[in-house]
Design a protein around this motif. Structure first.
Motif, PDB file in Angstrom:
ATOM      1  N   GLU A 139       0.706  -1.335  -0.055  1.00 15.32           N
ATOM      2  CA  GLU A 139      -0.070  -0.013   0.016  1.00 15.32           C
ATOM      3  C   GLU A 139       0.970   1.398   0.081  1.00 15.32           C
ATOM      4  N   ASP A 140       1.965   1.021   0.590  1.00 11.44           N
ATOM      5  CA  ASP A 140       2.941   2.346   0.742  1.00 11.44           C
ATOM      6  C   ASP A 140       4.281   2.162   0.858  1.00 11.44           C
ATOM      7  N   PRO A 141       4.964   2.282  -0.259  1.00 12.45           N
ATOM      8  CA  PRO A 141       6.500   1.672  -0.179  1.00 12.45           C
ATOM      9  C   PRO A 141       7.273   2.216   0.863  1.00 12.45           C
ATOM     10  N   GLY A 142       6.748   3.345   1.430  1.00  9.27           N
ATOM     11  CA  GLY A 142       7.703   3.893   2.600  1.00  9.27           C
ATOM     12  C   GLY A 142       7.297   3.206   4.067  1.00  9.27           C
ATOM     13  N   MET A 143       6.488   2.186   3.943  1.00  3.26           N
ATOM     14  CA  MET A 143       6.170   1.457   5.109  1.00  3.26           C
ATOM     15  C   MET A 143       6.529  -0.103   5.325  1.00  3.26           C
ATOM     16  N   VAL A 144       6.860  -0.443   6.278  1.00  2.00           N
ATOM     17  CA  VAL A 144       7.292  -2.063   6.302  1.00  2.00           C
ATOM     18  C   VAL A 144       6.446  -2.691   7.394  1.00  2.00           C
ATOM     19  N   TRP A 145       5.990  -3.908   6.933  1.00  2.00           N
ATOM     20  CA  TRP A 145       5.206  -4.809   8.027  1.00  2.00           C
ATOM     21  C   TRP A 145       6.527  -5.610   8.555  1.00  2.00           C
ATOM     22  N   TYR A 146       6.400  -5.769   9.868  1.00  2.00           N
ATOM     23  CA  TYR A 146       7.425  -6.382  10.781  1.00  2.00           C
ATOM     24  C   TYR A 146       6.567  -7.795  11.351  1.00  2.00           C
ATOM     25  N   ARG A 147       7.160  -8.766  11.137  1.00  2.00           N
ATOM     26  CA  ARG A 147       7.054 -10.063  11.975  1.00  2.00           C
ATOM     27  C   ARG A 147       7.825 -10.446  13.379  1.00  2.00           C
ATOM     28  N   ILE A 148       7.245 -10.002  14.277  1.00  2.00           N
ATOM     29  CA  ILE A 148       7.966  -9.889  15.633  1.00  2.00           C
ATOM     30  C   ILE A 148       7.827 -11.009  16.670  1.00  2.00           C
ATOM     31  N   GLU A 149       8.744 -11.442  17.545  1.00  2.00           N
ATOM     32  CA  GLU A 149       8.406 -12.130  18.426  1.00  2.00           C
ATOM     33  C   GLU A 149       8.989 -11.691  19.968  1.00  2.00           C
ATOM     34  N   ALA A 150       8.169 -11.730  20.780  1.00  2.00           N
ATOM     35  CA  ALA A 150       8.454 -11.351  22.345  1.00  2.00           C
ATOM     36  C   ALA A 150       8.792 -12.316  23.187  1.00  2.00           C
ATOM     37  N   TRP A 151       9.836 -12.525  24.022  1.00  2.00           N
ATOM     38  CA  TRP A 151      10.196 -13.590  24.834  1.00  2.00           C
ATOM     39  C   TRP A 151       9.132 -13.580  26.066  1.00  2.00           C
ATOM     40  N   ASN A 152       8.315 -14.817  25.995  1.00  2.00           N
ATOM     41  CA  ASN A 152       7.408 -15.021  26.906  1.00  2.00           C
ATOM     42  C   ASN A 152       8.062 -15.697  28.390  1.00  2.00           C
ATOM     43  N   ALA A 153       8.574 -14.960  29.237  1.00  2.00           N
ATOM     44  CA  ALA A 153       9.096 -15.384  30.388  1.00  2.00           C
ATOM     45  C   ALA A 153       8.374 -16.591  31.087  1.00  2.00           C
ATOM     46  N   VAL A 154       7.103 -16.552  30.958  1.00  2.00           N
ATOM     47  CA  VAL A 154       6.313 -17.535  31.485  1.00  2.00           C
ATOM     48  C   VAL A 154       6.359 -19.043  31.136  1.00  2.00           C
ATOM     49  N   ALA A 155       6.342 -19.147  29.846  1.00  2.00           N
ATOM     50  CA  ALA A 155       6.606 -20.278  29.257  1.00  2.00           C
ATOM     51  C   ALA A 155       7.946 -20.504  28.699  1.00  2.00           C
ATOM     52  N   GLN A 156       8.848 -19.498  28.794  1.00  2.40           N
ATOM     53  CA  GLN A 156      10.403 -19.658  28.244  1.00  2.40           C
ATOM     54  C   GLN A 156      10.310 -20.137  26.829  1.00  2.40           C
ATOM     55  N   GLU A 157       9.738 -19.021  26.188  1.00  2.21           N
ATOM     56  CA  GLU A 157       9.794 -19.238  24.660  1.00  2.21           C
ATOM     57  C   GLU A 157       9.347 -18.172  24.018  1.00  2.21           C
ATOM     58  N   TRP A 158       9.850 -17.834  22.950  1.00  2.53           N
ATOM     59  CA  TRP A 158       9.651 -16.575  22.112  1.00  2.53           C
ATOM     60  C   TRP A 158       7.969 -16.836  21.331  1.00  2.53           C
ATOM     61  N   GLU A 159       7.395 -15.805  21.260  1.00  2.00           N
ATOM     62  CA  GLU A 159       5.914 -16.043  20.871  1.00  2.00           C
ATOM     63  C   GLU A 159       5.668 -14.525  20.279  1.00  2.00           C
ATOM     64  N   ASN A 160       4.701 -14.509  19.208  1.00  4.01           N
ATOM     65  CA  ASN A 160       4.216 -13.507  18.705  1.00  4.01           C
ATOM     66  C   ASN A 160       3.246 -12.682  19.611  1.00  4.01           C
ATOM     67  N   PRO A 161       3.593 -11.467  20.078  1.00  2.15           N
ATOM     68  CA  PRO A 161       2.697 -10.944  21.012  1.00  2.15           C
ATOM     69  C   PRO A 161       1.315 -10.279  20.530  1.00  2.15           C
ATOM     70  N   CYS A 162       1.174 -10.159  19.100  1.00  2.00           N
ATOM     71  CA  CYS A 162       0.117  -9.759  18.264  1.00  2.00           C
ATOM     72  C   CYS A 162      -1.119 -10.694  18.586  1.00  2.00           C
ATOM     73  N   VAL A 163      -2.420 -10.361  19.035  1.00  4.49           N
ATOM     74  CA  VAL A 163      -3.398 -11.031  19.064  1.00  4.49           C
ATOM     75  C   VAL A 163      -4.023 -11.600  17.544  1.00  4.49           C
TER      76      VAL A 163
END
Length: 354
Positions: A139-163
């Protein structure tokens, strides 16, 4: 007898030893930095069931603990720091944000994918976030979509924080150079930014055209974007509380003419079934005709006493008429207005939702 007792104790030693391990007690042994970073961006399958979250500002999960009932405006990730970096591949020393994208410092560095940043949750606690992918927006060449993961300290794993939602099951995030607090207000903080997830109001308002880093006819769009986040969540009082349901249908239009009122019926919208709801400024509604989710208007106004005056009809033009207005702001100063179906009907959202 002593011989049998000693034999019994010997047989029980493995059981007792196992009972003392983290797995048996329910605790998860913490990992070293090297072990933790090695696990990032592995696309682990989700094995925990997320509870419904209603409407969202950041579009992130409220808590890593799926059994915990968290407040509406709590989040596992509300901001990230551009430097210092927790981990980076290649020559990346820091990041900077330009418009709707992150840029490596120095600029000679080829990619920021794999970089781990220091983030913060809504309680102010640190949380690491890793950039696992970068996809330029169509939609916009000046904009970038990022796939991210945050460290879930409860489960001790990386997880997508987005719902994830049915229509966006694998949500991405945008980098937006402002921070939002628990009242839903945005502010610029040097060196920090927001990873705004795809199903949250911050990102939805960007996709509707209200890019907070852009301008229209020389007028910055930051206030219009902020007003949009209030409208998307039906945050009448400007205190962060939403008064809508997921996928509620709305029609919005702004004073700059970027989005105009819809007059023709379609599969997504029927103007004949809709009516005026409210006019909006950066800190909430400037005037109201009714609530979006059908609760009594008096109930909503109790959340922000002395902010509105009732039985004060205001004609805004084009048939839009308020019955309740702000005490300290002119309704005519609104940046946005919207129509909706009301609580008795629903439909597919033009964009409004969690």
């Amino acid at each position: 007898m002593n011989k049998y007792l000693l034999a019994w104790m010997f047989l029980q030693l493995p059981v007792l030893a196992h009972a003392g391990t983290p797995a048996a007690t329910g605790a998860v042994a913490p990992l070293s930095d090297a072990e933790r970073y090695a696990k990032r961006c592995q696309s682990q399958s989700a094995h925990r069931i997320a509870k419904p979250q209603g409407t969202m500002l950041w579009g992130t999960k409220r808590s890593w603990d799926t059994e915990k009932l968290a407040p509406e405006l709590s989040s596992v990730l509300v901001s990230a720091a551009l430097e210092p970096l927790r981990q980076a591949d290649g020559d990346v020393k820091a990041l900077k944000i330009e418009g709707g994208r992150l840029v490596a410092v120095p600029s000679a560095a080829k990619s920021i994918v794999g970089t781990v940043l220091q983030g913060t949750d809504s309680a102010g606690k640190p949380v690491e976030v890793s950039i696992c992918g970068a996809e330029p927006s169509h939609e916009d060449p000046g904009m970038v979509w990022y796939r991210i993961e945050a460290w879930n300290a409860v489960a001790q794993e990386w997880e997508n924080p987005c719902v994830a939602l049915n229509n966006v099951p694998d949500p991405r995030a945008l980098a937006v150079s402002s921070l939002w607090d628990e009242s839903g207000a945005s502010k610029a903080v040097p060196g920090r930014f927001t990873f705004a997830c795809e199903n949250g109001a911050i990102t939805k308002c960007v996709r509707w055209g209200y890019k907070p880093w852009a301008s229209r006819d020389g007028q910055p769009l930051a206030d219009l974007h902020q007003a949009c986040t209030r409208m998307a969540r039906a945050d009448y009082c400007g205190n962060g509380r939403s008064h809508t349901h997921q996928d509620t249908t709305i029609d919005m239009y702004d004073r700059l003419g970027m989005l105009t009122r819809t007059h023709e019926a379609s599969a997504e919208w029927d103007p004949a079934r809709a009516s005026f709801e409210a006019a909006w400024g950066p800190d909430g509604a400037t005037c109201l005709a009714r609530t979006r989710d059908g609760r009594a208007l008096a109930t909503v106004l109790q959340e922000c006493p002395n902010r509105f005056r009732t039985n004060m009809a205001v004609e805004l033009g084009e048939g839009d008429r308020c019955t309740t207005r702000r005490v300290d702001v002119s309704p005519g100063a609104a940046l946005l207005r919207n129509h909706s179906y009301g609580a008795s009907t629903g439909g597919v959202s033009q964009g409004e939702g969690p």
